[in-house]
Design a protein around this motif. Sequence first.
Motif, PDB file in Angstrom:
ATOM      1  N   ALA A   1     -26.306 -16.665  15.610  1.00 12.71           N
ATOM      2  CA  ALA A   1     -26.239 -15.348  14.954  1.00 12.71           C
ATOM      3  C   ALA A   1     -27.632 -14.887  14.539  1.00 12.71           C
ATOM      4  O   ALA A   1     -27.981 -13.703  14.653  1.00 12.71           O
ATOM      5  N   LYS A   2     -28.447 -15.832  14.083  1.00 16.31           N
ATOM      6  CA  LYS A   2     -29.826 -15.507  13.708  1.00 16.31           C
ATOM      7  C   LYS A   2     -30.631 -15.090  14.935  1.00 16.31           C
ATOM      8  O   LYS A   2     -31.377 -14.100  14.894  1.00 16.31           O
ATOM      9  N   TYR A   3     -30.478 -15.806  16.031  1.00 14.91           N
ATOM     10  CA  TYR A   3     -31.225 -15.461  17.248  1.00 14.91           C
ATOM     11  C   TYR A   3     -30.800 -14.095  17.784  1.00 14.91           C
ATOM     12  O   TYR A   3     -31.619 -13.345  18.315  1.00 14.91           O
ATOM     13  N   LYS A   4     -29.526 -13.753  17.615  1.00 11.14           N
ATOM     14  CA  LYS A   4     -29.049 -12.437  18.014  1.00 11.14           C
ATOM     15  C   LYS A   4     -29.746 -11.348  17.192  1.00 11.14           C
ATOM     16  O   LYS A   4     -30.171 -10.314  17.728  1.00 11.14           O
ATOM     17  N   ALA A   5     -29.888 -11.590  15.893  1.00 10.85           N
ATOM     18  CA  ALA A   5     -30.578 -10.622  15.025  1.00 10.85           C
ATOM     19  C   ALA A   5     -32.049 -10.490  15.398  1.00 10.85           C
ATOM     20  O   ALA A   5     -32.607  -9.386  15.379  1.00 10.85           O
TER      21      ALA A   5
ATOM     22  N   TYR B   1     -36.689 -15.006   8.934  1.00  5.93           N
ATOM     23  CA  TYR B   1     -35.553 -15.611   9.640  1.00  5.93           C
ATOM     24  C   TYR B   1     -35.460 -17.124   9.454  1.00  5.93           C
ATOM     25  O   TYR B   1     -34.573 -17.750  10.043  1.00  5.93           O
TER      26      TYR B   1
ATOM     27  N   LYS C   1     -33.299 -10.919  18.403  1.00  2.17           N
ATOM     28  CA  LYS C   1     -33.333 -10.129  19.635  1.00  2.17           C
ATOM     29  C   LYS C   1     -33.210  -8.637  19.335  1.00  2.17           C
ATOM     30  O   LYS C   1     -33.897  -7.807  19.937  1.00  2.17           O
ATOM     31  N   GLU C   2     -32.344  -8.302  18.404  1.00  5.23           N
ATOM     32  CA  GLU C   2     -32.101  -6.892  18.078  1.00  5.23           C
ATOM     33  C   GLU C   2     -33.269  -6.257  17.337  1.00  5.23           C
ATOM     34  O   GLU C   2     -33.547  -5.062  17.510  1.00  5.23           O
ATOM     35  N   ASN C   3     -33.967  -7.042  16.515  1.00  2.53           N
ATOM     36  CA  ASN C   3     -34.944  -6.462  15.593  1.00  2.53           C
ATOM     37  C   ASN C   3     -36.411  -6.733  15.917  1.00  2.53           C
ATOM     38  O   ASN C   3     -37.290  -6.006  15.451  1.00  2.53           O
ATOM     39  N   GLU C   4     -36.690  -7.765  16.695  1.00  2.00           N
ATOM     40  CA  GLU C   4     -38.084  -8.215  16.813  1.00  2.00           C
ATOM     41  C   GLU C   4     -38.643  -8.159  18.232  1.00  2.00           C
ATOM     42  O   GLU C   4     -39.778  -8.578  18.453  1.00  2.00           O
TER      43      GLU C   4
END
Length: 356
Positions: free
Chosen positions: A228-232, A161, A234-237
């Motif tokens: 947008a990166k922080y959202k990803a 990321y 949250k969703e994945n990690e």
Amino acid sequence: MSEKVLMKGNEAIGEAAIQAGCQCFFGYPITPQTEISAYLSRKMPKIGRVFLQAESEIAAINMVYGAAGTGVRCMTSSSSPGISLKAEGISYIAGAELPCVIINIVRGGPGLGGIQPAQSDYFQATKGGSHGDFNMPVYAPCSIQEMVDLVQDAFDVADMYRTPVMVMGDGMLGQMMEPVEFKERSEKNLPEKTWAANGLNGRANHNVINSLYLKPEGLEAHNLKLQAKYKAIKENETKYELYNCENEVDLIMVAYGTTSRICKTVIKLAEKEGIKLGLIRPITLWPFPVEAFEKTVDKTKHGYASIELSCGQMVEDVRLSVEGRKPVFFFGRSGGMVPSPNEVLENVKKFIGGAK
């Protein structure tokens, strides 16, 4: 399968970083994490890697900025007041989207405080810890084995990321000894570091590492990209453990790190008295595991209790996750005081008796 070896927590962190491919370490000694630096000072030069004791914590984090900008894996470590000194540099690293790993072995505070274990850096780690709109993943191991595994995961997540990643353990985890296994890790499909400032390498123009945006339109666009990166992330990690939460319980404790180990003993003690308790153990403090509360909110009669080595910090995220659907209680010790399982159990009994 590799053999287990008995190691002190701080030294295990150092070895985990080496095996994760850390090429550069920049740090400054502070109790109770100094053994990380001491271990790496012996090991890194022997294998052709960089160990440098900087003149200050501020210098160390800016050296991380420079090394990370070239695309190599790098790390720094400190303890509470030292992390405060690194705060400006951490924000610059997040703004420049540079991958690195930051270790915080937490001691009691505020101020110089004391050198005993604490969890009072939760706000600092999870609420930004510095200026600007940014977050960073924060891992909270509960054992030395998990500390090893999460340090190695942290390097992969940082590269995936382009973000700083913190591994936060309390002073007890840094100083205690446990058997650990350094497992063979599978290759991760990580993005190529085409952004790195490491020469032309066939490019028409040099890459430039920067976190300065003088035009507000440009800075807002950059912030939206980061969000947008922080959202990803949250969703994945997001990571957590549910312990003894399969069936209905009287109360669910929420605890991380060393405190979560105490709470698992509390669950066994309570069972002997006919009290059913569960545990949510956040493994990532950011992103906070809101999903764990969605899964358990209908399984707890009297709500949740945040058990911390602080005056009450994670309890705020617990309340936000519960959204008023059940009572949320708090019990904590501070200043390096570590509660016994019986002390926690006595307070849990009060919560159950006082809940309506």
